[in-house]
Design an enzyme around this catalytic site. Structure first.
Site, PDB file in Angstrom:
ATOM      1  N   LYS A  39       0.847  -1.198   0.000  1.00 30.23           N
ATOM      2  CA  LYS A  39       0.000   0.000   0.000  1.00 30.23           C
ATOM      3  C   LYS A  39       0.880   1.246   0.000  1.00 30.23           C
ATOM      4  O   LYS A  39       1.921   1.279   0.676  1.00 30.23           O
ATOM      5  CB  LYS A  39      -0.920  -0.023   1.225  1.00 30.23           C
ATOM      6  CG  LYS A  39      -1.964   1.096   1.244  1.00 30.23           C
ATOM      7  CD  LYS A  39      -2.905   0.945   2.434  1.00 30.23           C
ATOM      8  CE  LYS A  39      -3.932   2.061   2.458  1.00 30.23           C
ATOM      9  NZ  LYS A  39      -4.869   1.946   3.607  1.00 30.23           N
ATOM     10  N   SER A  81      -9.748   2.329   2.809  1.00 28.28           N
ATOM     11  CA  SER A  81      -8.817   2.993   1.896  1.00 28.28           C
ATOM     12  C   SER A  81      -7.867   2.026   1.191  1.00 28.28           C
ATOM     13  O   SER A  81      -7.179   2.407   0.249  1.00 28.28           O
ATOM     14  CB  SER A  81      -7.991   4.013   2.684  1.00 28.28           C
ATOM     15  OG  SER A  81      -7.160   3.378   3.649  1.00 28.28           O
ATOM     16  N   SER A 105     -10.220   0.373   7.173  1.00 34.36           N
ATOM     17  CA  SER A 105      -9.643   0.453   5.831  1.00 34.36           C
ATOM     18  C   SER A 105      -9.035  -0.831   5.290  1.00 34.36           C
ATOM     19  O   SER A 105      -8.687  -0.895   4.124  1.00 34.36           O
ATOM     20  CB  SER A 105      -8.589   1.565   5.778  1.00 34.36           C
ATOM     21  OG  SER A 105      -9.226   2.829   5.756  1.00 34.36           O
TER      22      SER A 105
END
Length: 464
Positions: free
Chosen positions: A80, A155, A179
């Protein structure tokens, strides 16, 4: 033969170790798929083909010399883009950091690469890890591989979408108020939000310091366990890092769930979409057939989650971004700017009341775990939404709907494992979450693995 892009790390590792499958060939296959499919899905911000092939060649050379490092050796992974990576652009999905190149890597990245992982690239995310839909005006909006008109969640949506589309084997995520778990549910994969402090967040760009948690995402529970074996552990560079003994998280995966007591807080049965409710009731029946005792419990303190979660997240995030918002507000998208500016209106008495509510929630949850081994609820109460033209209002609406279901574990610091629980009438995945007491990851993975054996979710999409 099954496409290796859809095999788990646990399935690939024996093939790689026995030299039936070359890390270079496997990595090349993934890079070709990324080049072919990711122009539409936008799961990566910065693909790293040259570096990935170099790491794959090094892994292959090590194995030829008999220097096998373990089951993550030669396994492709996505990172990420709020995890720092030395010498590689790390944007946190934000225009503010579009050209930021860290001098050090996050501790978790160093651990995974040290285990022999192959970094395919830096993955897309909702801007600054502060949203739940996967929209990103700076680097492209991530699409849900099951249906590109629908959101992947956020996210960490770049990671979960890439797993569902066969564009990585495993991925890292972060979870501040859902997330990891929310996009795992929307994309039909597995995501673990561990105990706060179990995995170092050193080198991970913060959203809300008292809630931020790093964790693994994968297509199987066993892969989560493999990743956690390497990601967990004390880090003196992280003030919140826990100094605890780290077990082998793969050890109990086959123990079943006979005799395990699962409590469903009444809080998690309110306001569910009818299809989510139906899938959840079927899941409860299946868990009972597996030998678990499942019963409804009352944890009234959970009703404070929305209040405490919203004030804590927005208050801490706005404090971090205060100067940037004053001087570079144009580098924030409209939804994130509104979210953070709302936090700037939080005053000290409100923030203190939110922290007092968190203390009461911790006590309430601890009382619940005196009655049951695990708590269970839908990961989110809604079905995966289609993207709408008015994405600003939609982003804020999804946060409002889902935060009460995902935030309780962040506010109390306990671990939660999101697993797929089936498909809705549109053919889109839905998820549920097993929640455990502090440092109960082994138990959660054991239960999740048992569930996975009777409820496998085939990730074979139309795109393949």
């Amino acid at each position: 033969m099954t496409d290796p892009a859809f095999l788990t790390a646990s399935e690939l590792a024996p093939l790689i170790k026995s030299k039936q499958l070359s890390p270079v060939e496997l990595t090349t296959h993934f890079l070709n798929r990324i080049e072919t499919f990711d122009t539409d899905l936008h799961t990566y911000i910065t693909p790293l083909p040259d570096l990935a092939l170099q790491q794959a060649k090094e892994a292959e050379d090590e194995m030829m010399r008999g220097e096998y490092k373990g089951p993550l050796h030669g396994i492709p992974m996505g990172i990420k883009d709020n995890y720092d990576t030395k010498g590689i652009r790390t944007t946190a999905g934000s225009g503010l950091f579009a050209h930021s190149v860290p001098e050090k890597s996050a501790t978790a990245v160093d651990k995974l690469l040290g285990a022999g992982g192959i970094m395919l690239g830096k993955q897309n995310m909702h801007e600054l890890a502060a949203g739940s839909t996967g929209t990103n005006p700076f680097f492209g909006t991530t699409r849900n591989p099951w249906n590109r008109q629908y959101m992947p969640g956020g996210s960490s949506g770049g990671g979960t979408a890439s797993l569902a589309a066969g564009l990585t084997t495993v991925a890292t995520g972060t979870d501040t108020f859902g997330s990891i778990r929310l996009p795992a549910a929307m994309c039909g994969v597995y995501g673990l939000k561990p105990t706060y402090g179990l995995i170092s967040t050193y080198g991970v760009f913060p959203t809300a310091w008292s809630l931020d948690t790093a964790g693994p995402m994968a297509r199987s529970v066993s892969d989560l366990a493999l990743m956690l074996n390497h990601m967990a552990g004390y880090d003196p560079n992280d003030p919140a890092s826990l100094k605890v003994e780290i077990p082998d998280y793969t050890e109990n995966l086959n123990k079943g769930m006979n005799g395990i007591t699962i409590g469903v807080p009444a809080y998690y049965l309110e306001g569910l979409d009818p299809e989510v409710e139906k899938l959840f009731q079927h899941a409860i029946e299946a868990l009972q057939h597996l030998g678990a005792e499942v019963r409804e419990i009352e944890v009234p303190e959970l009703s404070m989650s929305a209040f405490a979660g919203y004030l804590t997240v927005t208050g801490e995030a706005s404090a971090l971004h205060h100067d940037w918002l004053q001087n570079h507000s144009e580098l924030y998208s409209a939804d994130i700017r509104a979210f953070f500016l709302a936090g700037s209106l939080t005053n000290s008495p409100q923030y203190i009341k939110a922290q007092q509510a968190r203390r009461r929630m911790v006590k309430g949850v601890q009382e619940a775990f005196k009655e049951v081994d695990i708590m269970l609820g839908p990961t989110i109460p809604i079905r995966t939404p289609a993207f709408r033209e008015n994405w600003l209002d939609q982003n804020l609406h999804v946060v409002k709907e889902c935060l009460p279901f995902t935030a309780p574990v962040n506010l109390t610091g306990i671990p939660s494992l999101s697993v797929p629980m089936g498909f809705d009438s549109r053919g889109l995945p839905a998820g549920m979450q097993f929640m455990g007491n502090h440092l109960s990851e082994s138990l959660l993975l054991q239960v999740g693995s048992t569930w996975e054996k009777i409820h496998p979710l085939s990730i074979k999409l139309a795109r393949t």
